[in-house]
Design an enzyme around this catalytic site. Structure first.
Site, PDB file in Angstrom:
ATOM      1  N   HIS A  38      42.781   5.428 -57.054  1.00  0.00           N
ATOM      2  CA  HIS A  38      42.736   4.161 -56.333  1.00  0.00           C
ATOM      3  C   HIS A  38      44.152   3.655 -56.087  1.00  0.00           C
ATOM      4  O   HIS A  38      45.030   3.797 -56.945  1.00  0.00           O
ATOM      5  CB  HIS A  38      41.947   3.123 -57.126  1.00  0.00           C
ATOM      6  CG  HIS A  38      40.484   3.435 -57.236  1.00  0.00           C
ATOM      7  ND1 HIS A  38      39.625   3.376 -56.161  1.00  0.00           N
ATOM      8  CD2 HIS A  38      39.729   3.834 -58.300  1.00  0.00           C
ATOM      9  CE1 HIS A  38      38.407   3.715 -56.548  1.00  0.00           C
ATOM     10  NE2 HIS A  38      38.437   4.002 -57.839  1.00  0.00           N
ATOM     11  N   CYS A  58      43.344   4.996 -50.889  1.00  0.00           N
ATOM     12  CA  CYS A  58      43.426   3.945 -49.876  1.00  0.00           C
ATOM     13  C   CYS A  58      44.884   3.555 -49.639  1.00  0.00           C
ATOM     14  O   CYS A  58      45.673   3.476 -50.587  1.00  0.00           O
ATOM     15  CB  CYS A  58      42.625   2.722 -50.320  1.00  0.00           C
ATOM     16  SG  CYS A  58      40.846   3.008 -50.432  1.00  0.00           S
TER      17      CYS A  58
END
Length: 421
Positions: free
Chosen positions: A153, A195
């Protein structure tokens, strides 16, 4: 016609670098069962290195933040599937079979051992005393091409390690700055599947470090598909498409070679020993991707590299070349506190770079100006406690250190004699 096809290909062959060894560090930084896909991403890259690139585990450091294969919720124990489980008969990424021998996956750092500190120590070669050799990359040297793959992440200019700490673009810039001073690589390829992955490239301007991000700033990196038997997403789109493209090219390569005569195969092998020799980095991670498949754009930064990524074969980083671990690089023990790991003083510099972006139907050129920080530590400063350059404190060969041992010995002997008076 076949011979002309072969000759046409070899005339346009990609030119490999003159490096003598390869090494890789693969990081899946996410804990918990619902992040299954991140472990799958990491093991997919591991499989390419072992099965297609001929890497040995000695030249790979693998970090998995969660033991997904042994998780109580895993219906198929000791497995991770990047495609479909198929009742336990699918392609198990946790059991890698290369062309030479069957073998399992060697995880070097797992669970709570997967930290930013451990990541830095591996890359800088500054390990704590007594660290196992299997958790080091002592092969790193000025002649080593280094692959770094990170999945987990992240956000704008940061990447999470287990939701407890973050490494930023400035940290990576400083890390590569020190690696360059320590002569720990010739060229480096950083691939991030997370991301806003490409935002991590903003502050990196070290020579011969190229960065690939699966999504641009403000974009998400999406999972590819769910497996009903496992009950969650099993792989991300970027890694899935990368693996699918390599598989397609490998099948085409095998079919073409099967149609050649022995003489033609010999001629072809002179130029291409592996299918990875025929695929450029740009082709594999940019041209083969599309926004319609990923839901995001792929960023590629290579403006500080001596070679354009369209001219660099994937084998420069994904296929083994040269020596095994232990025959290169300077391994140094870190004697200072990790809070001083990357130096003290930072200064502002401005860097402009050109990014190659993969859109749905066309490629764009983005001119971006970024401001980043870099540790301003003199590489020639060898004072005790300074880890900015080649010096890391007192060494066993230093006269002051030897004098310290002599004085300590005299004090110990004197103390022993006092007990008997």
């Amino acid at each position: 016609l076949i011979l002309l096809f072969v000759l046409g290909n070899t005339a346009e062959a990609l030119t490999p670098s003159n490096h003598t060894s390869n090494a890789a560090i693969i990081v899946s930084s996410s804990r918990y069962w619902h992040n299954y896909r991140h472990a799958s991403n990491a093991l997919s890259i591991y499989k390419v290195l072992k099965s297609m690139g001929g890497f040995s585990d000695d030249n790979i450091v693998l970090m998995l933040a969660d033991d997904i294969p042994y998780n109580a919720r895993n219906p198929f124990k000791n497995t991770i599937y990047g495609s479909y489980a198929q009742g336990g008969k699918g392609d198990n990424l946790f059991q890698v079979d290369d062309d030479k021998k069957g073998g399992g996956v060697e995880v070097d750092y797992r669970g709570t051992d997967v930290t930013i500190d451990a990541f830095r120590r591996v890359l800088l070669g500054r390990h704590l005393p007594g660290e196992s050799s299997s958790r080091k990359l002592d092969i790193l040297s000025p002649n080593t091409n280094l692959l770094i793959f990170m999945t987990g992440h992240g956000g704008d200019q940061f990447f999470k390690f287990q939701d407890g700490e973050e490494i930023t673009t400035h940290d990576l810039q400083s890390l590569f700055y020190h690696m360059k001073k320590l002569r720990r690589f010739q060229e480096a390829l950083v691939i991030m599947d997370t991301c806003q992955a490409f935002s991590m490239a903003d502050g990196i301007d070290i020579e011969n470090v190229r960065v690939v991000g699966s999504s641009l700033k403000g974009e998400n990196s999406y999972s590819h598909h769910n497996d009903a038997e496992i009950g969650l997403s099993v792989i991300d789109r970027f890694t899935h498409n990368f693996m699918e493209y390599l598989d397609k090219r490998k099948r085409q390569w095998d079919a073409k070679r099967a149609s050649l005569s022995s003489k033609q195969k010999k001629r072809e092998t002179k130029y291409h020993q592996n299918v990875l020799d025929t695929i450029s980095i740009k082709e594999a991670v940019v041209d083969s991707m599309s926004r319609s498949n990923l839901g995001s754009n792929v960023g590629l930064k290579d403006n500080n590299c001596i070679r354009s990524s369209k001219d660099v074969p994937l084998s420069d980083f994904f296929a083994m070349k040269g020596t095994s671990r232990g025959k290169g690089g300077d391994s140094l023990d870190l004697l200072t506190d990790k809070s001083n790991f990357l130096g003290l003083e930072a200064r502002q510099v401005t860097s402009s770079f050109s990014s190659q972006v993969c859109g749905s139907d066309k490629k764009e050129q983005l001119q971006t100006s970024v401001t980043m920080t870099r540790n301003n530590v003199d590489a020639d400063d060898n004072q005790g406690g300074n880890v900015g350059g080649d010096g890391i404190g007192m060494k066993p060969s230093d006269p002051i250190f030897l004098l310290y041992l002599v004085v300590l010995g005299i004090l110990v002997i004197s103390s022993s004699k006092m007990k008997y008076i």
